[in-house]
Design a protein around this motif. Sequence first.
Motif, PDB file in Angstrom:
ATOM      1  N   VAL A  13       0.809  -1.220   0.000  1.00 44.84           N
ATOM      2  CA  VAL A  13       0.000   0.000   0.000  1.00 44.84           C
ATOM      3  C   VAL A  13       0.846   1.276   0.000  1.00 44.84           C
ATOM      4  O   VAL A  13       0.550   2.208  -0.761  1.00 44.84           O
ATOM      5  CB  VAL A  13      -0.997  -0.018   1.173  1.00 44.84           C
ATOM      6  N   THR A  17       0.366   4.267  -2.803  1.00 40.92           N
ATOM      7  CA  THR A  17       0.014   5.621  -2.379  1.00 40.92           C
ATOM      8  C   THR A  17       1.036   6.637  -2.870  1.00 40.92           C
ATOM      9  O   THR A  17       0.677   7.714  -3.373  1.00 40.92           O
ATOM     10  CB  THR A  17      -0.088   5.686  -0.844  1.00 40.92           C
ATOM     11  N   GLU A  51      -7.156   0.524  -1.185  1.00 43.33           N
ATOM     12  CA  GLU A  51      -6.452   1.793  -1.378  1.00 43.33           C
ATOM     13  C   GLU A  51      -6.672   2.329  -2.791  1.00 43.33           C
ATOM     14  O   GLU A  51      -6.850   3.539  -2.985  1.00 43.33           O
ATOM     15  CB  GLU A  51      -4.959   1.614  -1.101  1.00 43.33           C
TER      16      GLU A  51
END
Length: 332
Positions: A13, A17, A51
């Motif tokens: 993740v 991001t 996400e």
Amino acid sequence: MRLVFAGSPSAAVPSLTALAASDHEVVAVVTRDDTPQGRRRVLTATPVALEAERLGLPVVKTRRITEEVAERIADLDADLGVVVAFGALLREPVLSAPRLGWVNLHFSLLPRWRGAAPVQRALMAGDESTGAVVFQLVPELDAGDLLGTLERPLDGTETAGALLDELAASGAVLLGDVVDGLAAGTAEPVAQVGEVTLAPKLVLDDGALDLSSTADDVVDRWRGTTPEPGAHLPLGDARLKVLELRAAPAADDAAADGAAGDDPLPPGRIALRGRRLLVGTGTAPLELVRVQPPGKKPMSGADWSRGLPSAEDVLLTEPTAVTTTTDEEAPA
């Protein structure tokens, strides 16, 4: 550049991001299918899928790279593919679909610990350092040229879960630098050098602690299997989960030397020393700080031992007939 990202667990993740916030465009995210989770087996999306949805990115969910998925990736017209713990092998024609191929963020110092569980295996082996690399993906397992490396010394206290979280964050920064370098044409690949070691996925039995081993080896295995798949000791026909383990303080160590007459605390034998529960190993005793007995909530090792009818008879080295207390007798 136009990027396609492939990843599944929480360790991937931070990279997704960071790339989504960069000057590059993530045109799609490929992740594993939803899987049943928890006692009720509720279908749950991967952390990467969650996400990606939060970021508003297109998501492709799949158990493996089928012909249909390969065609969807090819149609993206991506400049670069990025992999972080996707959970399935990428082969041709997918490898050649992006203009610059694929790069992989891997949590070890390749060629040491190629495979699915590099952080865990490094700790279990007692390595003095580990780290993360970004390498060019090739058909052979984790064998491509290195494009970036960071090293992280180990002090003997890290657990796999905490270390993986740390490397996921620092590795995301490394990955971003490599992607920028590829976009600018300044990235310089370096061939892997050194002995190849393998890091296969862990199974439940990997968490079994062998108390006939040295104290250091027991602690290293506990570190590498915490929190998953979980360290444990045999308790009758069940398992005693070991949630927290550490070397016994010097005073307790000395006291344990006389725990069984003139002999040191034998491997697997437990002894309560004040508020500490010690267990013998092949060398020095260790402290069982926090445990979880079968069917019970986590508790301190000392509280667990006080609930046993005869703690001095417990031998945590092989399945034996050990009598434990009832729910009413056990500490809360």
